[in-house]
Scaffold this motif. Structure first.
Motif, PDB file in Angstrom:
ATOM      1  N   THR A  80      15.721   7.706   4.153  1.00  0.00           N
ATOM      2  CA  THR A  80      15.835   7.405   5.565  1.00  0.00           C
ATOM      3  C   THR A  80      14.568   7.836   6.273  1.00  0.00           C
ATOM      4  O   THR A  80      14.006   8.880   5.984  1.00  0.00           O
ATOM      5  CB  THR A  80      17.043   8.148   6.157  1.00  0.00           C
ATOM      6  OG1 THR A  80      18.214   7.771   5.427  1.00  0.00           O
ATOM      7  CG2 THR A  80      17.221   7.787   7.628  1.00  0.00           C
ATOM      8  N   SER A  81      14.119   7.010   7.227  1.00  0.00           N
ATOM      9  CA  SER A  81      12.912   7.351   7.968  1.00  0.00           C
ATOM     10  C   SER A  81      13.130   8.605   8.796  1.00  0.00           C
ATOM     11  O   SER A  81      14.195   8.820   9.375  1.00  0.00           O
ATOM     12  CB  SER A  81      12.517   6.181   8.883  1.00  0.00           C
ATOM     13  OG  SER A  81      12.124   5.073   8.119  1.00  0.00           O
ATOM     14  N   TYR A 144       3.452   8.111   1.852  1.00  0.00           N
ATOM     15  CA  TYR A 144       4.440   7.884   2.898  1.00  0.00           C
ATOM     16  C   TYR A 144       4.087   6.607   3.649  1.00  0.00           C
ATOM     17  O   TYR A 144       2.915   6.348   3.924  1.00  0.00           O
ATOM     18  CB  TYR A 144       4.478   9.055   3.888  1.00  0.00           C
ATOM     19  CG  TYR A 144       4.979  10.344   3.280  1.00  0.00           C
ATOM     20  CD1 TYR A 144       6.323  10.699   3.364  1.00  0.00           C
ATOM     21  CD2 TYR A 144       4.107  11.193   2.603  1.00  0.00           C
ATOM     22  CE1 TYR A 144       6.785  11.884   2.795  1.00  0.00           C
ATOM     23  CE2 TYR A 144       4.556  12.375   2.031  1.00  0.00           C
ATOM     24  CZ  TYR A 144       5.895  12.713   2.130  1.00  0.00           C
ATOM     25  OH  TYR A 144       6.357  13.881   1.567  1.00  0.00           O
ATOM     26  N   ARG A 145       5.115   5.862   3.951  1.00  0.00           N
ATOM     27  CA  ARG A 145       4.937   4.741   4.865  1.00  0.00           C
ATOM     28  C   ARG A 145       5.084   5.291   6.280  1.00  0.00           C
ATOM     29  O   ARG A 145       6.157   5.753   6.679  1.00  0.00           O
ATOM     30  CB  ARG A 145       5.972   3.656   4.622  1.00  0.00           C
ATOM     31  CG  ARG A 145       5.734   2.373   5.436  1.00  0.00           C
ATOM     32  CD  ARG A 145       6.929   1.418   5.368  1.00  0.00           C
ATOM     33  NE  ARG A 145       7.316   1.162   3.994  1.00  0.00           N
ATOM     34  CZ  ARG A 145       6.773   0.238   3.220  1.00  0.00           C
ATOM     35  NH1 ARG A 145       5.803  -0.517   3.703  1.00  0.00           N
ATOM     36  NH2 ARG A 145       7.182   0.059   1.979  1.00  0.00           N
ATOM     37  N   VAL A 146       3.998   5.256   7.037  1.00  0.00           N
ATOM     38  CA  VAL A 146       3.977   5.800   8.391  1.00  0.00           C
ATOM     39  C   VAL A 146       3.923   4.631   9.377  1.00  0.00           C
ATOM     40  O   VAL A 146       3.072   3.740   9.233  1.00  0.00           O
ATOM     41  CB  VAL A 146       2.771   6.736   8.603  1.00  0.00           C
ATOM     42  CG1 VAL A 146       2.766   7.297  10.020  1.00  0.00           C
ATOM     43  CG2 VAL A 146       2.816   7.878   7.590  1.00  0.00           C
ATOM     44  N   SER A 147       4.809   4.629  10.369  1.00  0.00           N
ATOM     45  CA  SER A 147       4.919   3.503  11.292  1.00  0.00           C
ATOM     46  C   SER A 147       4.927   3.985  12.736  1.00  0.00           C
ATOM     47  O   SER A 147       5.504   5.032  13.055  1.00  0.00           O
ATOM     48  CB  SER A 147       6.201   2.709  11.024  1.00  0.00           C
ATOM     49  OG  SER A 147       6.259   2.254   9.684  1.00  0.00           O
ATOM     50  N   ILE A 163       0.845   2.591   4.401  1.00  0.00           N
ATOM     51  CA  ILE A 163       1.148   3.624   3.406  1.00  0.00           C
ATOM     52  C   ILE A 163      -0.080   4.521   3.282  1.00  0.00           C
ATOM     53  O   ILE A 163      -1.193   4.032   3.065  1.00  0.00           O
ATOM     54  CB  ILE A 163       1.521   3.024   2.050  1.00  0.00           C
ATOM     55  CG1 ILE A 163       2.822   2.227   2.171  1.00  0.00           C
ATOM     56  CG2 ILE A 163       1.663   4.113   0.995  1.00  0.00           C
ATOM     57  CD1 ILE A 163       3.244   1.541   0.892  1.00  0.00           C
ATOM     58  N   VAL A 164       0.132   5.827   3.411  1.00  0.00           N
ATOM     59  CA  VAL A 164      -0.957   6.798   3.326  1.00  0.00           C
ATOM     60  C   VAL A 164      -0.630   7.836   2.256  1.00  0.00           C
ATOM     61  O   VAL A 164       0.527   8.011   1.888  1.00  0.00           O
ATOM     62  CB  VAL A 164      -1.198   7.491   4.680  1.00  0.00           C
ATOM     63  CG1 VAL A 164      -1.605   6.485   5.742  1.00  0.00           C
ATOM     64  CG2 VAL A 164       0.035   8.273   5.127  1.00  0.00           C
ATOM     65  N   GLN A 165      -1.654   8.513   1.796  1.00  0.00           N
ATOM     66  CA  GLN A 165      -1.490   9.534   0.761  1.00  0.00           C
ATOM     67  C   GLN A 165      -1.879  10.902   1.317  1.00  0.00           C
ATOM     68  O   GLN A 165      -2.831  11.020   2.089  1.00  0.00           O
ATOM     69  CB  GLN A 165      -2.355   9.193  -0.445  1.00  0.00           C
ATOM     70  CG  GLN A 165      -2.100  10.068  -1.671  1.00  0.00           C
ATOM     71  CD  GLN A 165      -2.800   9.517  -2.908  1.00  0.00           C
ATOM     72  OE1 GLN A 165      -4.009   9.326  -2.915  1.00  0.00           O
ATOM     73  NE2 GLN A 165      -2.028   9.239  -3.946  1.00  0.00           N
ATOM     74  N   PRO A 194       3.894   9.307  18.500  1.00  0.00           N
ATOM     75  CA  PRO A 194       5.154   9.490  17.792  1.00  0.00           C
ATOM     76  C   PRO A 194       5.262   8.460  16.670  1.00  0.00           C
ATOM     77  O   PRO A 194       4.967   7.276  16.872  1.00  0.00           O
ATOM     78  CB  PRO A 194       6.201   9.227  18.878  1.00  0.00           C
ATOM     79  CG  PRO A 194       5.534   8.251  19.799  1.00  0.00           C
ATOM     80  CD  PRO A 194       4.074   8.605  19.796  1.00  0.00           C
ATOM     81  N   ILE A 195       5.665   8.898  15.496  1.00  0.00           N
ATOM     82  CA  ILE A 195       5.747   7.985  14.359  1.00  0.00           C
ATOM     83  C   ILE A 195       7.051   8.226  13.603  1.00  0.00           C
ATOM     84  O   ILE A 195       7.731   9.242  13.797  1.00  0.00           O
ATOM     85  CB  ILE A 195       4.549   8.159  13.406  1.00  0.00           C
ATOM     86  CG1 ILE A 195       4.276   9.659  13.058  1.00  0.00           C
ATOM     87  CG2 ILE A 195       3.294   7.551  14.011  1.00  0.00           C
ATOM     88  CD1 ILE A 195       4.998  10.168  11.860  1.00  0.00           C
ATOM     89  N   THR A 196       7.384   7.288  12.758  1.00  0.00           N
ATOM     90  CA  THR A 196       8.431   7.501  11.758  1.00  0.00           C
ATOM     91  C   THR A 196       7.775   7.409  10.394  1.00  0.00           C
ATOM     92  O   THR A 196       6.745   6.748  10.225  1.00  0.00           O
ATOM     93  CB  THR A 196       9.545   6.458  11.874  1.00  0.00           C
ATOM     94  OG1 THR A 196       8.985   5.144  11.737  1.00  0.00           O
ATOM     95  CG2 THR A 196      10.261   6.576  13.217  1.00  0.00           C
ATOM     96  N   TYR A 197       8.367   8.064   9.418  1.00  0.00           N
ATOM     97  CA  TYR A 197       7.780   8.052   8.085  1.00  0.00           C
ATOM     98  C   TYR A 197       8.859   8.165   7.021  1.00  0.00           C
ATOM     99  O   TYR A 197       9.949   8.702   7.270  1.00  0.00           O
ATOM    100  CB  TYR A 197       6.754   9.177   7.924  1.00  0.00           C
ATOM    101  CG  TYR A 197       7.305  10.587   8.034  1.00  0.00           C
ATOM    102  CD1 TYR A 197       7.592  11.346   6.891  1.00  0.00           C
ATOM    103  CD2 TYR A 197       7.534  11.172   9.275  1.00  0.00           C
ATOM    104  CE1 TYR A 197       8.087  12.630   6.987  1.00  0.00           C
ATOM    105  CE2 TYR A 197       8.030  12.463   9.390  1.00  0.00           C
ATOM    106  CZ  TYR A 197       8.305  13.190   8.240  1.00  0.00           C
ATOM    107  OH  TYR A 197       8.804  14.470   8.340  1.00  0.00           O
ATOM    108  N   GLU A 198       8.562   7.638   5.853  1.00  0.00           N
ATOM    109  CA  GLU A 198       9.471   7.723   4.713  1.00  0.00           C
ATOM    110  C   GLU A 198       8.657   7.794   3.432  1.00  0.00           C
ATOM    111  O   GLU A 198       7.603   7.161   3.330  1.00  0.00           O
ATOM    112  CB  GLU A 198      10.413   6.524   4.674  1.00  0.00           C
ATOM    113  CG  GLU A 198       9.710   5.181   4.564  1.00  0.00           C
ATOM    114  CD  GLU A 198      10.675   4.016   4.510  1.00  0.00           C
ATOM    115  OE1 GLU A 198      11.781   4.206   3.973  1.00  0.00           O
ATOM    116  OE2 GLU A 198      10.325   2.925   4.998  1.00  0.00           O
TER     117      GLU A 198
END
Length: 502
Positions: A80-81, A144-147, A163-165, A194-198
């Motif tokens: 979940t994000s 992580y996929r950061v949005s 997607i970042v490492q 503000p971001i969401t990440y998973e």
């Protein structure tokens, strides 16, 4: 003024912890104030886990080379994000050097280190993490996929996702990202967003998983860094001469072991986050080895792996055996045209000049060639395989001359694209973003482009393709050595078809 001050001074990770804490508090206050008054932004792009068409960098659809894993005991699980905040780390292309994960350890060559082969490092799609996410180094190498969805922030932005490492620690916010990644996600170059990440599995480079020795030539003790994995390493052991020795994390992605004087062939058994097992075997034919030596598992075919061992670079010396043939598709023409050409385009009695549809290779000033690795375009390798092959296209099938507008089609069927300053090969379009004007010195339209010529490619933005430390971008309009490519071919049929008698 407060917002600008916070954006400029938010990150001071080393070494003043008090300054970092104070700036973090100021930035949080500014962010809260700005969020209360910011106008709602139009959401020009909604990116979910299945929507790469809205994304703006190549790594989202980058082909994954996971055949390098010799044993997989479990797959990745969905997550979940989570919510967090993101800031901008640095605009330096080498800011990763000195990072706590040690992938670009300065003593091992910085971004040329064998441990720095991850495609995220090459694309500068990397970030530092805060202490909670970093987990004392356990997050090193995780992706992580950061949005960002366009919500109010300290600075104007636009929605994005990438997607970042994780490559470093010490962030005052959840993520502190290199400016290229930050801008891709937020559309801005500074601020608190503000971001969401998973968590997601990382794509890995062609070299496969790599082990680099940081403390060598000692049969009793060693330090090793593991890199280019699908996620972070949770446990490790080294096997020397049939004896297994547990390894302990000493910081970041670096692990150490006391090997009791053992000698012989050496390999590594790793367990990644989530339970995936990776075996680098055989890794070294004899132990101990010198500091800086590296080994890895190269993808060959889905049913087999081969081993790479090197003291300088983990780039494979040959292209994988699954590489398609490099014979050009346009061999039907047998016409010989007689013209007078300058000696700069010919090294013999006939110069081989290009026509639309020819397959070419483009060698940068570094000696490396333009490469399409999935959707990721770079110049880190000197191979002349399928990944380095480009079909030069025009709107007709005539000869290629200076001033022509051309497109470059990769082995994937996608075309080289200049999106703002970013260069990738995500799409098969032939629109303005894919169109390049081919040039050579002295400037002037109508000169034939021949094998061995030094050429330049000018994008629709007026900027030229540039090779900077192996990365490709289109930020500058220079015509210097960094923008220069040498045209090469590998098929004799091209010479037979397009020879121009000198």
């Amino acid at each position: 003024t407060e917002s600008g001050l916070a954006a400029r001074t938010l990150r001071s990770r080393r070494p003043d912890a008090m300054l970092k804490t104070t700036v973090s508090a100021v930035a949080s206050l500014v962010f809260a104030s700005s969020a209360a008054t910011a106008l709602e932004r139009e959401q020009v792009c909604r990116v979910g886990t299945g929507g790469p068409q809205c994304e703006s960098l190549m790594l989202q659809t980058h082909s994954v080379h996971r055949s390098a894993l010799t044993e997989v005991t479990s797959g990745s699980s969905s997550a979940t994000s989570l919510s967090g905040l993101m800031t901008m780390w640095s605009d330096s292309p080498t800011t990763i050097v000195g990072g706590s994960c040690e992938y670009a350890n300065a003593a091992q060559g910085g971004i040329s280190s064998p441990a720095a082969t991850s495609p995220y490092i090459a694309a500068r799609a990397y970030c530092a993490a805060d202490d909670a996410l970093y987990r004392a180094g356990a997050a090193c190498g995780s992706c992580y996929r950061v949005s960002y969805d366009g919500s109010p922030a300290t600075d104007p932005g636009t929605p994005g996702s990438m997607i970042v490492q994780i490559v470093d620690s010490g962030s005052a916010k959840t993520f502190d990202c290199q400016v290229d990644a930050f801008e891709t996600i937020t559309g801005a170059r500074t601020g608190v967003f503000p971001i969401t990440y998973e968590p997601v599995d990382c794509d890995i480079a062609e070299t496969g998983p790599v082990a680099t020795v940081l403390d060598g030539m000692n049969a009793w003790y060693t330090k090793v860094i593991f890199s280019n994995m699908v996620t972070g390493v949770a446990a490790a052991s080294i096997v020397v001469g049939g004896q297994t020795f547990s390894m302990n994390r000493v910081g970041g992605a670096t692990w150490a072991a006391s090997t009791g004087g053992a000698e012989g062939a050496a390999s590594f058994d790793l367990r990644l986050d989530g339970g995936t097992a990776v075996e680098l075997k055989p890794c070294f034919d004899s132990w101990p080895v010198a500091t800086g030596q590296a080994c890895g598992v190269l993808p060959s075919t889905p049913s087999e792996t081969t081993t790479l061992s090197t003291t300088q670079s983990t780039t494979p010396s040959t292209t994988p055996s699954t590489t398609p043939s490099t014979t050009p598709s346009t061999t039907s023409s047998s016409t010989t045209t007689t013209e007078t050409t300058s000696s700069s385009t010919s090294t013999g009695p006939a110069a081989v000049c290009l026509h639309a549809g020819d397959e070419i290779y483009l060698r940068a000033h570094t000696g490396m060639r333009l490469t399409a690795e999935g959707t990721f375009v770079h110049a880190f390798w000197d191979h002349m395989g399928a990944w380095q092959k480009w079909v030069i296209e025009k709107d007709d099938d005539s000869a290629v001359v200076t001033g022509d507008t051309v497109t470059l089609k990769a082995h994937t069927g996608k075309r080289l694209t200049v999106q703002d300053t970013t260069v990738h090969a995500k799409w098969d379009h032939r629109g303005s973003w894919e169109r390049l004007v081919i040039e050579k010195k002295p400037l002037g339209d109508g000169q034939p482009i021949c094998v061995g010529d030094e050429v330049y490619f000018r994008a629709h933005t007026g900027k030229r393709l540039t090779v900077q430390d192996g990365s490709i971008h289109a930020k500058w309009d220079h015509m210097g050595s960094w923008q220069r490519f040498v045209v090469e071919v590998k098929a004799p049929s091209l010479a037979e078809s397009h020879a121009i008698t000198a």
